[in-house]
Design a protein around this motif. Structure first.
Motif, PDB file in Angstrom:
ATOM      1  N   ASN A   1       0.824  -1.217   0.000  1.00 11.02           N
ATOM      2  CA  ASN A   1       0.000   0.000   0.000  1.00 11.02           C
ATOM      3  C   ASN A   1       0.852   1.258   0.000  1.00 11.02           C
ATOM      4  O   ASN A   1       0.539   2.239  -0.677  1.00 11.02           O
ATOM      5  N   ARG A   2       1.926   1.251   0.773  1.00 15.17           N
ATOM      6  CA  ARG A   2       2.789   2.431   0.840  1.00 15.17           C
ATOM      7  C   ARG A   2       3.559   2.640  -0.464  1.00 15.17           C
ATOM      8  O   ARG A   2       3.922   3.753  -0.796  1.00 15.17           O
ATOM      9  N   THR A   3       3.786   1.549  -1.173  1.00 15.77           N
ATOM     10  CA  THR A   3       4.548   1.672  -2.416  1.00 15.77           C
ATOM     11  C   THR A   3       3.664   2.133  -3.559  1.00 15.77           C
ATOM     12  O   THR A   3       3.919   3.157  -4.200  1.00 15.77           O
TER      13      THR A   3
ATOM     14  N   LEU B   1       5.338   5.907  -4.953  1.00 13.19           N
ATOM     15  CA  LEU B   1       5.709   6.018  -6.372  1.00 13.19           C
ATOM     16  C   LEU B   1       4.827   7.028  -7.086  1.00 13.19           C
ATOM     17  O   LEU B   1       5.306   7.840  -7.890  1.00 13.19           O
ATOM     18  N   SER B   2       3.523   7.005  -6.788  1.00 13.07           N
ATOM     19  CA  SER B   2       2.612   7.964  -7.399  1.00 13.07           C
ATOM     20  C   SER B   2       2.937   9.388  -6.963  1.00 13.07           C
ATOM     21  O   SER B   2       2.936  10.322  -7.772  1.00 13.07           O
ATOM     22  N   ASP B   3       3.234   9.555  -5.657  1.00 16.00           N
ATOM     23  CA  ASP B   3       3.593  10.883  -5.156  1.00 16.00           C
ATOM     24  C   ASP B   3       4.857  11.400  -5.833  1.00 16.00           C
ATOM     25  O   ASP B   3       4.959  12.586  -6.171  1.00 16.00           O
TER      26      ASP B   3
ATOM     27  N   LEU C   1       8.383   6.793 -15.131  1.00 13.27           N
ATOM     28  CA  LEU C   1       7.767   6.182 -13.948  1.00 13.27           C
ATOM     29  C   LEU C   1       6.269   6.031 -14.155  1.00 13.27           C
ATOM     30  O   LEU C   1       5.678   4.995 -13.806  1.00 13.27           O
ATOM     31  N   ASP C   2       5.641   7.033 -14.745  1.00 18.29           N
ATOM     32  CA  ASP C   2       4.208   6.959 -14.988  1.00 18.29           C
ATOM     33  C   ASP C   2       3.862   5.802 -15.938  1.00 18.29           C
ATOM     34  O   ASP C   2       2.870   5.093 -15.746  1.00 18.29           O
ATOM     35  N   GLU C   3       4.705   5.599 -16.949  1.00 19.96           N
ATOM     36  CA  GLU C   3       4.474   4.486 -17.885  1.00 19.96           C
ATOM     37  C   GLU C   3       4.541   3.147 -17.143  1.00 19.96           C
ATOM     38  O   GLU C   3       3.716   2.259 -17.368  1.00 19.96           O
TER      39      GLU C   3
END
Length: 980
Positions: free
Chosen positions: A516-518, A531-533, A553-555
């Protein structure tokens, strides 16, 4: 017009809405400025009033004989309450009782208990009386409906006034959290916020919040303005050259009849040669170095015996002395009672010895493990995401209200439910989570852990617990300041705590938390996690290099979206397979709490273990996928200039923490399931009430680890406890801790046990487990407590035995006016002990935690019963594994371990020089088994009587009657009838 509220309270015959009856109802209608109306009535119950309730409320059958039945009063109550918000102290029970009686109230509920846990986070207890006392509200009577309603109204209004001290912005923020948690108090917070805004008091909050967002975007509201300010930290200690040795003659003078302690305590001071003897031994060890083991019997005053030489040594050397305890109670006693007393004694001593003036200003600090401190970086990072559960939302509300008040950031200041405690781990400091140069709060010296450590570095005495002491040495002293002198109190618990700290525990929740944190999808289908942040933060950096990494990273994250449910599915599958494996062994809960399966070589050859290995391997492969992604992003971040990452420091740190956390989880899981080591113990446990399953590993022998990581790193170590010897020798504890060369000292208790204590062993009692044993226990306890009029504590080794006895003795004793209370049946150990202290004629049945740490001086506890010798459960994984390595595991391990536990239990009876009591051992093995004499020989020299059980009942009654002071005889006879 101000809101109208109705306060409500009932008294009932018990806590079961389906079976128990309402006895009394009271309600009060009020506004913040005045009482509008009040209403109350007694209610005629269908059956008799239980003794425990009659003793609490003072209501009798005579009082209720002419009262109306419940059906006659409910319509009147419904009319009185109307649609107004109901105010009460934990009113859910009252409402359930009313609904079971035929009246369902669906009004908004404003719970003063819940409100107090938010606004008064540091209360030690949240009873109505405790809250009232803190708020300065007088309580004239308790456990009567109208008296409780009056107190509730005063408490509610005082708490409401506290809300007016917040700004409107903060109150709205709190209301949002409470709304998410589905707590009706949200409306109260909104109402007060609106009131503040109408009064023009919300403008300042809005202006401050705007400034805060400019300086620190993560800050949510004005109450957090304090965290933009730099703070000073105290100056750390510096070692002094050529310090003098401790003067043993001066130390003896401190404890003399005309010394500083006597000056401070006055008539309360007792000269105890045993205390002086221990203080001299501690001082000698501090002067010469080495290891010292001291058993100091109850009443020695061991805390002051080691504190005085420790403080004198620390100040003269300019060094920190660390003192470790096992329990919070002893930590509090040292910090809040003993250390202030010692300071006053040093101030008095400076009149005789002026050179001690500086010593009286010694500094002391309490330091706890990382997980106890709020991490401001993680707190503000977590604010970017909505609360996922009601427990999280309520926790966030409590933290928001608490932040402007706390100076420590210690979770002990918060009242948290078990679910909120679990959510706390998202906000707490954790190993490796701090990179000081990246953390704004660390640089501003706002970090709570940093400040606690800085205070410890400036302190002469640092008080910690065993868990922190041991975890800190394993992490290369990242929390405690450097130290070379260590005093370990309650050291009989050190091996057990080392077993926990040098091992590991894995549950499904820790894996879910990692995933969840990742990276995860929230309930709206949005990507969240570190990762999203990071992708979002990089997209806002005005350099192509950062934006390119953001796009890459978004990809990767978009590719993972269809598979984001898989990690949690694999976690659930793995732990379900483990649960199925536990079911195959059909293990019984140990003491009624949990099932355990030890993972031996034979168990691992069970064909079903292959399914466990396969499920674990699938989970570890998924973990590896996440770790590779984290490794990739952390490597790429090294190519980004630090100036471009200035606003992303918290996220970058979080990713680094997650990479190391994931590696630790994979390593531990792989070892437990696939690659066990010969010097470790492995097992699975499953909670009997929740079904939660945990994987465990622990060292087979902690002695080498304690030597390597703790004892060899200190020049001076003192270990003390009231229970270290078995049969008069230290051999067992020395071998368990690896201190075979330590100096030992046994200081007996100053209490006269032959005069004060009758030790009874019924010779006609069947052995535990034999036919008729439980029946004999029940019969003897009923006769014993009838004769002594209660005043008792019964210690059991299992909850199932406690329950069997509770059911058998409760009704017969309560017919005699003696209240019987059971642990986990009638309350927590603390609640039951408080009721034992408050009401003569009470018997408490306890297990586990009640064997030690309970302190009830005086007549309230005059009879102690030990139902069974406290041998460990043979199937306990740690006990079983260690036993297998011994030639005589029973004699060398089981018996000594049980003797120390037995001594702890016995120590509950005599807590002061004036105490007088009876100890009854309902286990005839102490008489007829070879090892039995070792238990008796390990106790102080009591008056012993061995006879048939019913003769011992008479002897116990005579003993207590003879021990009553002459001026108390009339009162005793008045309470209990004629003297035995």
């Amino acid at each position: 017009m101000s809101e109208i509220y109705v306060a409500l309270d009932i008294e009932a015959t018990g806590m079961d809405p389906e079976r128990d009856d309402i006895l009394e109802i009271a309600a009060m209608k009020f506004r913040p400025d005045r009482v509008l109306d009040r209403w109350e009535t007694l209610v005629r119950p269908r059956g008799p009033i239980p003794l425990a309730i009659a003793s609490l409320t003072g209501l009798s059958a005579r009082d209720l004989r002419q009262a109306p039945p419940i059906d006659a009063v409910l319509p009147r109550l419904r009319s009185f309450v109307g649609q107004h918000p109901i105010v009460g102290q934990s009113p859910q029970f009252d409402l359930q009782m009313l609904e079971a009686a035929g009246l369902r109230l669906q009004n908004p509920i404003y719970d003063t208990f819940q409100l107090a846990t938010i606004l008064l986070p540091d209360l030690p207890a949240y009873s109505l009386a405790s809250i009232a006392s803190r708020l300065g509200v007088s309580v004239t009577q308790q456990h009567r409906a109208m008296a409780d309603v009056e107190t509730t109204v005063a408490v509610f209004l005082a708490l409401r006034d506290m809300l007016l001290e917040y700004d409107a912005q903060t109150l709205q923020h709190l209301a949002e959290y409470l709304q998410l948690a589905e707590v009706p108090l949200a409306q109260l917070f909104r109402d007060v916020a609106r009131e503040l805004s109408l009064q023009g008091q919300g403008t300042l909050g809005a202006m401050l919040t705007e400034r805060l967002h400019t300086a620190l975007p993560a800050v949510q509201h004005a109450a957090e303005v304090v965290f933009l300010l730099d703070r000073d930290v105290p100056t750390r200690l510096e070692p002094r050259p050529n310090p003098p040795a401790l003067d043993l003659a001066r130390i003896r003078a401190f404890y003399a009849a005309d010394g500083p302690f006597a000056h401070v305590l006055g008539d309360r001071y007792e000269l105890r040669p045993q205390q002086v003897q221990m203080a001299e031994a501690v001082a000698h060890t501090l002067n010469q170095g080495g290891h010292l083991l001291v058993e100091a019997g109850t009443g020695t005053g061991k805390s002051l015996a080691y504190l005085l030489p420790a403080v004198l040594y620390a100040v003269s050397h300019g060094e920190t002395v660390v003192i470790s305890t096992n329990t919070i109670a002893l930590q509090d006693q040292l910090y809040k009672k003993d250390i202030p007393l010692l300071r006053r004694a040093l101030e008095a001593a400076s009149q005789r010895w002026p050179e001690l003036a500086e010593t009286a200003n010694f500094r002391a600090a309490i330091l706890k493990g990382r997980g106890n401190y709020l991490c401001l970086r993680r707190w503000f990072l977590r604010q970017r995401e909505p609360a996922r559960t009601s427990a999280e939302a309520l926790l966030f509300a409590k933290v928001t209200a608490w932040l402007p008040q706390t100076a420590t950031g210690d979770r002990a200041e918060l009242h948290l439910s078990p679910e909120e405690q679990a959510a706390w781990s998202q906000l707490a400091e954790e190993e490796g989570s701090c990179v000081p140069r990246r953390c704004l709060f660390h640089r501003r010296r706002q970090c709570f852990l940093f400040r606690a450590r800085a205070e410890a570095e400036a302190a002469h005495i640092v008080i910690v617990n065993h868990a922190l002491l041991l975890s800190d040495v394993l992490t290369e002293n990242h929390v405690l300041p450097p130290y070379h002198t260590l005093i370990i109190d309650e050291s009989h618990n050190l091996e057990e705590e080392a077993t926990d700290q040098f091992g590991a525990q894995l549950s499904a929740e820790v894996f879910r938390d990692f995933f969840n944190r990742t990276l995860m999808l929230d309930h709206l289908g949005r990507l969240t996690g570190a990762l999203s942040d990071l992708a979002l933060a990089l997209s806002e950096v005005p350099t192509e290099q950062a934006r390119q990494l953001s796009r890459e990273l978004d990809e990767r994250m978009q590719e993972m979206i269809p598979h984001l449910a898989r990690p949690r599915e694999l976690t659930d599958q793995c732990f379900q397979v483990l649960a199925d494996f536990v079911d195959r062994y059909d293990t019984q809960p140990a003491g009624g709490y949990e099932r355990q399966v030890r993972l031996t070589d034979a168990v691992r050859h069970d064909p079903a273990w292959t399914l466990v290995e396969e499920a674990a391997e699938a989970l570890l492969v998924e973990m590896r996928t996440y770790q590779l992604l984290l490794s990739w992003i952390n490597t790429r971040l090294r190519d980004i200039p630090e100036t471009d990452l200035a606003k992303s420091e918290d996220v970058v740190t979080e990713l680094d923490v997650l990479a190391r956390r994931g590696d630790a989880l994979r390593t531990a899981m792989d070892e437990i399931i696939h690659a066990p080591k010969p010097d470790r113990i492995y097992w699975i446990s499953q909670q009997s009430n929740t079904g939660q399953l945990t994987l465990h590993m622990a060292p087979l022998d902690v002695a080498p680890l304690l030597q390597q990581h703790l004892f060899n790193r200190c020049d001076r170590v003192v270990l003390t406890s009231a229970t270290l010897t078995v049969g008069g020798t230290f051999q067992y504890i020395q071998e368990r801790l690896g201190l075979t060369d330590a100096t030992t000292l046994r200081v007996p208790s100053p209490f006269d046990y032959q005069r004060s204590t009758l030790l009874c062993v019924p010779e006609d009692m069947p052995e535990p487990g034999a036919p008729g044993y439980q029946r004999a226990v029940n019969d003897l306890l009923i006769a014993l407590f009838r004769a002594t009029r209660g005043r008792g504590l019964v210690l059991f080794t299992s909850h199932s035995a406690l329950q069997a006895t509770y059911r058998a003795i409760k009704r017969p004793l309560e017919r005699q006016g003696i209240v019987v209370l059971g642990q986990r049946i009638d309350g927590t150990p603390r609640q039951l002990i408080e009721r034992l202290k408050a009401r003569p004629g009470t018997v408490v049945l306890g297990t586990n935690s009640v064997w030690e740490g309970v302190d009830v001086p005086g007549e309230a506890l005059s009879v102690l019963v030990i139902a069974k010798l406290p041998f460990a459960v043979p199937t306990d994984p740690v006990f079983a594994a260690r036993s297998e390595r011994m030639a005589d595991p029973f004699g060398d391990y089981a018996v000594p371990q049980a003797v120390l536990r037995f001594k702890q239990g016995f120590g509950r009876l005599i807590r002061s020089a004036t105490d007088y009591g009876v100890c009854v051992i309902l286990d005839r093995r102490v008489l007829h088994r070879r090892y039995g004499q070792l238990f008796l020989a390990s106790l102080p020299e009591c008056t012993i009587e061995i006879a048939p059980g019913m003769q011992l009942v008479d002897a116990a009654a005579r003993w207590l009657a003879e021990g009553i002071a002459p001026e108390r005889v009339a009162e005793w006879e008045g309470d209990h009838g004629t003297r035995p």
